[in-house]
Design a protein around this motif. Structure first.
Motif, PDB file in Angstrom:
ATOM      1  N   TRP A  67       5.977  10.745   9.586  1.00 26.05           N
ATOM      2  CA  TRP A  67       7.281  10.089   9.666  1.00 26.05           C
ATOM      3  C   TRP A  67       7.741   9.682   8.268  1.00 26.05           C
ATOM      4  O   TRP A  67       6.926   9.270   7.439  1.00 26.05           O
ATOM      5  CB  TRP A  67       7.162   8.865  10.572  1.00 26.05           C
ATOM      6  N   PRO A  68       9.036   9.790   7.956  1.00 23.56           N
ATOM      7  CA  PRO A  68       9.512   9.516   6.608  1.00 23.56           C
ATOM      8  C   PRO A  68       9.445   8.040   6.227  1.00 23.56           C
ATOM      9  O   PRO A  68      10.449   7.373   6.019  1.00 23.56           O
ATOM     10  CB  PRO A  68      10.954  10.026   6.635  1.00 23.56           C
ATOM     11  N   SER A  69       8.248   7.508   6.183  1.00 28.10           N
ATOM     12  CA  SER A  69       7.997   6.176   5.659  1.00 28.10           C
ATOM     13  C   SER A  69       6.555   6.149   5.196  1.00 28.10           C
ATOM     14  O   SER A  69       5.767   7.030   5.530  1.00 28.10           O
ATOM     15  CB  SER A  69       8.243   5.094   6.721  1.00 28.10           C
ATOM     16  N   VAL A  70       6.222   5.168   4.420  1.00 31.39           N
ATOM     17  CA  VAL A  70       4.882   5.082   3.845  1.00 31.39           C
ATOM     18  C   VAL A  70       4.251   3.772   4.266  1.00 31.39           C
ATOM     19  O   VAL A  70       4.871   2.712   4.136  1.00 31.39           O
ATOM     20  CB  VAL A  70       4.943   5.178   2.305  1.00 31.39           C
ATOM     21  N   ASP A  71       3.030   3.831   4.790  1.00 33.26           N
ATOM     22  CA  ASP A  71       2.315   2.623   5.172  1.00 33.26           C
ATOM     23  C   ASP A  71       1.790   1.902   3.940  1.00 33.26           C
ATOM     24  O   ASP A  71       1.273   2.523   3.012  1.00 33.26           O
ATOM     25  CB  ASP A  71       1.143   2.961   6.100  1.00 33.26           C
ATOM     26  N   LEU A  72       1.934   0.583   3.928  1.00 35.62           N
ATOM     27  CA  LEU A  72       1.457  -0.238   2.823  1.00 35.62           C
ATOM     28  C   LEU A  72       0.282  -1.088   3.283  1.00 35.62           C
ATOM     29  O   LEU A  72       0.232  -1.519   4.438  1.00 35.62           O
ATOM     30  CB  LEU A  72       2.580  -1.157   2.313  1.00 35.62           C
ATOM     31  N   SER A  73      -0.631  -1.318   2.376  1.00 37.58           N
ATOM     32  CA  SER A  73      -1.760  -2.197   2.675  1.00 37.58           C
ATOM     33  C   SER A  73      -1.675  -3.427   1.789  1.00 37.58           C
ATOM     34  O   SER A  73      -1.399  -3.338   0.588  1.00 37.58           O
ATOM     35  CB  SER A  73      -3.088  -1.471   2.424  1.00 37.58           C
TER      36      SER A  73
END
Length: 231
Positions: A67-73
């Motif tokens: 999906w066009p988003s990036v997971d952040l930690s």
């Protein structure tokens, strides 16, 4: 003995609304001056803090096929069966690339700093110019002559200001982010987007709407001129 008949001046039928419209015009001009000075001052201040940290938006590339988003930690934050994702990019046409985050880097340059606050600079000047352009239009409305000569031109210029400033303001910080990535050697690592930002449609649509009002005012000016010619 001849007596001259003197008729009293006709009082304004609606003195209250007229007075408040004039107050509104002055308030618009005052706000424009304040916002303009604040925007310019904020941008100029960035030049005095070099080489302090510069903060600018950058766009992360999304993993291929996701999906066009990036997971952040984030350290100490864990969401069960969920995640924190990046914001969508601000510019049109980059929504399929990933998400927007802010990069903060020390040892900034003057160009990076002024670009990072370019939205405030352009936005402040646009509000000031817009207030100057709309001021005579509001005053003419208060005077009962909304189709006075020059109002249509002011509205047309206002549409141009909205289109140019609204499109340029969000681009400058993004260009600043690209400059920071290039300086840090992160421009070609396949993690960040370094393609030129694209324009947004919203200010162009608003400018088109203002142009429609300008066309209506121009037609009103012609009608008013024709009516004066018949008197």
């Amino acid at each position: 003995m001849t007596h001259a008949l003197t008729l009293p001046a006709r009082p304004d039928a609606h003195p209250g609304p007229t007075r408040w419209i004039r107050v509104l015009a002055r308030l618009i001009l005052l706000i424009g001056v304040i916002v303009g000075i604040a925007g310019v001052s904020y941008a100029i201040n960035a030049l005095t803090i070099v080489p302090a940290t510069v903060r600018a938006p950058v766009t992360l590339l999304a993993p291929e096929g996701e999906w066009p988003s990036v997971d952040l930690s984030i350290d100490g934050v864990q969401i069960e069966d969920g995640s924190i994702t990046t914001l969508p990019p601000a510019a049109l046409g980059t929504g399929d690339n990933g998400g927007q985050v802010t990069i903060a880097a020390w040892d900034s340059t003057h160009l990076e700093q002024i670009l990072s606050r370019g939205d405030a600079l352009v936005g402040g000047l646009a509000v000031l110019i817009g207030a100057i352009l709309i001021y005579p239009v509001v005053l003419s409305i208060a005077a009962g002559t909304p189709f006075a000569v020059g109002n249509a031109r002011c509205l047309s210029l206002l549409a141009g200001v909205i289109a140019v400033a609204g499109s340029l303001a969000p681009l400058l910080p993004q260009l600043g982010g690209i400059r920071v990535l290039e300086r840090l050697g992160l421009a070609d690592d396949g993690i960040f987007v370094t393609s030129p930002p694209q324009l947004t449609l919203t200010p162009l649509l608003i400018a088109a709407l203002v142009l429609a009002f300008a066309a209506a005012f121009r037609a009103g000016e012609r009608l008013a001129a024709d009516a004066d010619g018949l008197v």
